[in-house]
Scaffold this motif. Sequence first.
Motif, PDB file in Angstrom:
ATOM      1  N   ASN A   1       0.802  -1.227   0.000  1.00 38.57           N
ATOM      2  CA  ASN A   1       0.000   0.000   0.000  1.00 38.57           C
ATOM      3  C   ASN A   1       0.836   1.281   0.000  1.00 38.57           C
ATOM      4  N   ILE A   2       2.030   1.198  -0.603  1.00 34.59           N
ATOM      5  CA  ILE A   2       2.824   2.411  -0.815  1.00 34.59           C
ATOM      6  C   ILE A   2       2.247   3.107  -2.051  1.00 34.59           C
ATOM      7  N   PRO A   3       1.839   4.364  -1.938  1.00 36.90           N
ATOM      8  CA  PRO A   3       1.091   5.010  -3.028  1.00 36.90           C
ATOM      9  C   PRO A   3       1.970   5.545  -4.158  1.00 36.90           C
ATOM     10  N   ASN A   4       1.341   5.662  -5.327  1.00 35.82           N
ATOM     11  CA  ASN A   4       1.917   6.353  -6.486  1.00 35.82           C
ATOM     12  C   ASN A   4       3.340   5.896  -6.803  1.00 35.82           C
ATOM     13  N   ILE A   5       3.525   4.597  -6.896  1.00 31.83           N
ATOM     14  CA  ILE A   5       4.848   4.026  -7.183  1.00 31.83           C
ATOM     15  C   ILE A   5       5.105   4.048  -8.685  1.00 31.83           C
ATOM     16  N   CYS A   6       6.288   4.478  -9.063  1.00 26.28           N
ATOM     17  CA  CYS A   6       6.680   4.443 -10.474  1.00 26.28           C
ATOM     18  C   CYS A   6       8.190   4.287 -10.562  1.00 26.28           C
ATOM     19  N   VAL A   7       8.687   4.151 -11.787  1.00 26.48           N
ATOM     20  CA  VAL A   7      10.120   3.993 -11.997  1.00 26.48           C
ATOM     21  C   VAL A   7      10.636   5.157 -12.825  1.00 26.48           C
ATOM     22  N   LYS A   8      11.617   5.866 -12.285  1.00 25.16           N
ATOM     23  CA  LYS A   8      12.279   6.939 -13.019  1.00 25.16           C
ATOM     24  C   LYS A   8      13.425   6.303 -13.801  1.00 25.16           C
ATOM     25  N   TRP A   9      13.308   6.377 -15.123  1.00 24.65           N
ATOM     26  CA  TRP A   9      14.285   5.711 -15.991  1.00 24.65           C
ATOM     27  C   TRP A   9      15.713   6.011 -15.545  1.00 24.65           C
ATOM     28  N   PRO A  10      16.600   4.976 -15.538  1.00 22.41           N
ATOM     29  CA  PRO A  10      16.279   3.597 -15.919  1.00 22.41           C
ATOM     30  C   PRO A  10      15.712   2.752 -14.779  1.00 22.41           C
ATOM     31  N   ASN A  11      16.072   3.060 -13.535  1.00 21.17           N
ATOM     32  CA  ASN A  11      15.611   2.172 -12.471  1.00 21.17           C
ATOM     33  C   ASN A  11      15.680   2.790 -11.066  1.00 21.17           C
ATOM     34  N   ASP A  12      15.272   4.047 -10.951  1.00 18.94           N
ATOM     35  CA  ASP A  12      15.041   4.633  -9.633  1.00 18.94           C
ATOM     36  C   ASP A  12      13.580   4.388  -9.267  1.00 18.94           C
ATOM     37  N   ILE A  13      13.346   3.970  -8.047  1.00 21.66           N
ATOM     38  CA  ILE A  13      11.985   3.708  -7.595  1.00 21.66           C
ATOM     39  C   ILE A  13      11.462   4.949  -6.880  1.00 21.66           C
ATOM     40  N   MET A  14      10.319   5.436  -7.348  1.00 23.31           N
ATOM     41  CA  MET A  14       9.771   6.706  -6.869  1.00 23.31           C
ATOM     42  C   MET A  14       8.384   6.507  -6.243  1.00 23.31           C
ATOM     43  N   SER A  15       8.064   7.393  -5.311  1.00 19.00           N
ATOM     44  CA  SER A  15       6.697   7.556  -4.833  1.00 19.00           C
ATOM     45  C   SER A  15       6.414   9.043  -4.891  1.00 19.00           C
ATOM     46  N   TYR A  16       5.402   9.412  -5.668  1.00 18.78           N
ATOM     47  CA  TYR A  16       5.192  10.820  -5.985  1.00 18.78           C
ATOM     48  C   TYR A  16       6.484  11.354  -6.620  1.00 18.78           C
ATOM     49  N   ASN A  17       7.047  12.443  -6.089  1.00 15.19           N
ATOM     50  CA  ASN A  17       8.296  12.982  -6.626  1.00 15.19           C
ATOM     51  C   ASN A  17       9.507  12.616  -5.772  1.00 15.19           C
ATOM     52  N   LYS A  18       9.358  11.661  -4.889  1.00 12.86           N
ATOM     53  CA  LYS A  18      10.430  11.298  -3.965  1.00 12.86           C
ATOM     54  C   LYS A  18      11.061   9.954  -4.347  1.00 12.86           C
ATOM     55  N   LYS A  19      12.376   9.900  -4.250  1.00 17.84           N
ATOM     56  CA  LYS A  19      13.088   8.662  -4.550  1.00 17.84           C
ATOM     57  C   LYS A  19      13.108   7.745  -3.323  1.00 17.84           C
ATOM     58  N   LEU A  20      12.625   6.519  -3.528  1.00 16.82           N
ATOM     59  CA  LEU A  20      12.625   5.522  -2.455  1.00 16.82           C
ATOM     60  C   LEU A  20      13.824   4.591  -2.544  1.00 16.82           C
TER      61      LEU A  20
END
Length: 242
Positions: free
Chosen positions: A90-109
Amino acid sequence: MKLIKLDAIDSTNDFLKALSSQDEQENFTVVTAENQTKGKGQMGERWSSEAGKNLIMSVLVKDFLFDNEKVFDLSIVVSLSVIEVLKSLNIPNICVKWPNDIMSYNKKLGGILIENTIKSDGRIMSVVGIGLNVNQTNYTDLPNASSLAVISGETFNKNELAVLIVEKIKEKIDLWQTSVQSFWTDYFDSLFKKGVPMPFRNLNNENFMGIIQGVSPIGKLQILLEDDSVAEFDIKEVKMLY
């Protein structure tokens, strides 16, 4: 799954690479560390982490890559695996900033660093390094960073998280041959700021506007430029300004 737990090490990737070169390790051998003194990011950048708070792990992956032109396939598998595990927590708004940074919103996880070695018999051995901010809460010196604990208000078991991620990687590797296109589609759909006009900076330190269109088969970022042409950039050839 063979798990090697270390208290402190210079780099879990370097440790696992050295271990694998000396002895035949089983596939998906995992090394974790409570503290890493010389953690590595993309292109030799340092990855720092508060001791004992975060997930620092490396995974050995064999018998998946057989073509040097397809090494980005493993980036897709690992990125999607981490994303799915975090979504399940349930971590929200997860995406990948190319090539492989894991983000939630605009923050790097966290981030992923994959190092490939071609063996004498032509096989490609990969060491997948994953650094994930888990229970650390102080990011005074890192304004673009955050953690699972900060975002969710909960604490997490790092060992359980490691197991979940490795099991998801194994699951996706087993499905890869029959689901290649869907995995690529999922990766495209998960791209940070895809389809949004964004400022970028190139190697000449010049700023320009562009729109992320996708990723090429060999892992280059495709950006639509203001003249309606699409340019492809390799790692470190372009920086997103966000």
